[in-house]
Design a protein around this motif. Sequence first.
Motif, mmCIF file in Angstrom:
data_model
loop_
_atom_site.group_PDB
_atom_site.id
_atom_site.type_symbol
_atom_site.label_atom_id
_atom_site.label_comp_id
_atom_site.label_asym_id
_atom_site.label_seq_id
_atom_site.Cartn_x
_atom_site.Cartn_y
_atom_site.Cartn_z
ATOM 1 N N ASN A 20 69.788 -69.053 -66.265
ATOM 2 C CA ASN A 20 71.171 -69.443 -66.493
ATOM 3 C C ASN A 20 71.265 -70.300 -65.179
ATOM 4 N N ASP A 21 70.172 -70.871 -64.320
ATOM 5 C CA ASP A 21 70.761 -71.476 -63.131
ATOM 6 C C ASP A 21 70.041 -72.823 -63.940
ATOM 7 N N THR A 22 69.515 -73.283 -64.772
ATOM 8 C CA THR A 22 68.686 -74.391 -65.396
ATOM 9 C C THR A 22 69.047 -74.985 -66.267
ATOM 10 N N THR A 23 70.079 -75.870 -66.686
ATOM 11 C CA THR A 23 70.099 -77.276 -67.829
ATOM 12 C C THR A 23 68.736 -77.542 -69.379
ATOM 13 N N PRO A 24 68.788 -77.174 -69.804
ATOM 14 C CA PRO A 24 67.540 -77.490 -70.771
ATOM 15 C C PRO A 24 67.667 -78.944 -70.798
ATOM 16 N N ALA A 25 68.162 -79.468 -71.218
ATOM 17 C CA ALA A 25 68.086 -81.482 -71.066
ATOM 18 C C ALA A 25 67.435 -82.015 -69.581
ATOM 19 N N PRO A 37 67.322 -76.581 -81.343
ATOM 20 C CA PRO A 37 67.666 -74.357 -81.767
ATOM 21 C C PRO A 37 66.077 -73.833 -81.856
ATOM 22 N N HIS A 38 66.514 -71.965 -81.094
ATOM 23 C CA HIS A 38 65.358 -71.148 -81.347
ATOM 24 C C HIS A 38 65.713 -71.067 -82.909
ATOM 25 N N GLY A 45 76.453 -71.860 -81.186
ATOM 26 C CA GLY A 45 75.524 -71.340 -79.729
ATOM 27 C C GLY A 45 74.604 -70.401 -79.130
ATOM 28 N N GLY A 46 73.710 -70.507 -80.574
ATOM 29 C CA GLY A 46 72.296 -68.907 -80.000
ATOM 30 C C GLY A 46 72.116 -70.251 -79.439
ATOM 31 N N PRO A 47 70.699 -69.564 -78.557
ATOM 32 C CA PRO A 47 69.889 -69.929 -77.122
ATOM 33 C C PRO A 47 68.987 -70.907 -78.074
ATOM 34 N N MET A 48 68.511 -72.308 -77.365
ATOM 35 C CA MET A 48 67.677 -72.736 -77.325
ATOM 36 C C MET A 48 66.899 -73.290 -76.745
ATOM 37 N N VAL A 49 65.432 -73.926 -76.873
ATOM 38 C CA VAL A 49 63.951 -73.799 -76.043
ATOM 39 C C VAL A 49 63.922 -75.450 -76.533
ATOM 40 N N ILE A 50 62.273 -75.004 -75.539
ATOM 41 C CA ILE A 50 61.709 -76.542 -75.407
ATOM 42 C C ILE A 50 60.855 -76.498 -75.567
ATOM 43 N N GLU A 51 60.399 -77.470 -76.188
ATOM 44 C CA GLU A 51 59.536 -77.929 -77.253
ATOM 45 C C GLU A 51 58.501 -78.865 -76.829
ATOM 46 N N THR A 54 51.610 -80.245 -75.821
ATOM 47 C CA THR A 54 50.360 -80.271 -74.515
ATOM 48 C C THR A 54 49.286 -80.546 -75.479
ATOM 49 N N LEU A 55 48.096 -80.776 -74.524
ATOM 50 C CA LEU A 55 46.556 -80.748 -75.496
ATOM 51 C C LEU A 55 46.091 -79.589 -76.341
ATOM 52 N N GLU A 56 46.764 -78.667 -76.556
ATOM 53 C CA GLU A 56 46.761 -77.460 -77.666
ATOM 54 C C GLU A 56 47.517 -77.457 -78.720
ATOM 55 N N GLY A 57 48.596 -78.989 -78.508
ATOM 56 C CA GLY A 57 49.312 -78.363 -79.908
ATOM 57 C C GLY A 57 50.797 -78.594 -78.702
ATOM 58 N N THR A 58 52.132 -78.164 -80.067
ATOM 59 C CA THR A 58 53.401 -78.010 -79.514
ATOM 60 C C THR A 58 53.616 -76.956 -79.198
ATOM 61 N N MET A 59 54.181 -76.447 -77.477
ATOM 62 C CA MET A 59 54.046 -74.797 -77.645
ATOM 63 C C MET A 59 55.982 -75.181 -77.294
ATOM 64 N N ARG A 60 56.314 -74.286 -77.631
ATOM 65 C CA ARG A 60 57.438 -73.483 -77.115
ATOM 66 C C ARG A 60 57.681 -72.879 -76.025
ATOM 67 N N ALA A 61 58.997 -73.149 -75.094
ATOM 68 C CA ALA A 61 59.368 -72.131 -73.962
ATOM 69 C C ALA A 61 60.549 -72.029 -73.976
ATOM 70 N N GLU A 62 60.559 -70.568 -74.593
ATOM 71 C CA GLU A 62 62.210 -69.525 -74.112
ATOM 72 C C GLU A 62 62.812 -69.188 -73.388
ATOM 73 N N PRO A 63 64.060 -69.244 -73.587
ATOM 74 C CA PRO A 63 64.782 -68.560 -72.315
ATOM 75 C C PRO A 63 64.098 -67.209 -71.294
ATOM 76 N N GLY A 64 64.313 -67.822 -69.876
ATOM 77 C CA GLY A 64 62.955 -66.265 -69.194
ATOM 78 C C GLY A 64 61.670 -67.121 -69.446
ATOM 79 N N ASP A 65 60.997 -67.921 -69.454
ATOM 80 C CA ASP A 65 60.135 -68.838 -69.509
ATOM 81 C C ASP A 65 59.658 -69.693 -68.327
ATOM 82 N N TRP A 66 58.672 -70.050 -67.681
ATOM 83 C CA TRP A 66 58.964 -71.161 -66.601
ATOM 84 C C TRP A 66 58.124 -72.354 -67.688
ATOM 85 N N ILE A 67 58.356 -72.997 -66.991
ATOM 86 C CA ILE A 67 57.351 -74.801 -67.261
ATOM 87 C C ILE A 67 56.656 -74.998 -66.454
#
Length: 90
Positions: A20-25, A37-38, A45-51, A54-67
Amino acid sequence: MTMPRYRKKPVEIEAVHLSNDTTPAKVAYWCGGRVVPHPEKNYTGGPMVIEIDTLEGTMRAEPGDWIIKGIKGEFYPCRDDIFRATYEEF
């Protein structure tokens, strides 16, 4: 037969926690990803993810994950429990 054992070499990485302390953009800009959108919870208003591409293809970071920014400048997502078991802040 005894198998050889190996230890991970110590490396320093940069990482940001999708909380909650980070801005996805801002995080997406940092890692070259896209805010979308997830896919399973796609509602207003639902959760957003970051695509992240990567070298292994497109991966998704969801709320609570680390990049993580790796030692060669590559980015990839990591689940919180794996991150906390592998890395410590210094």
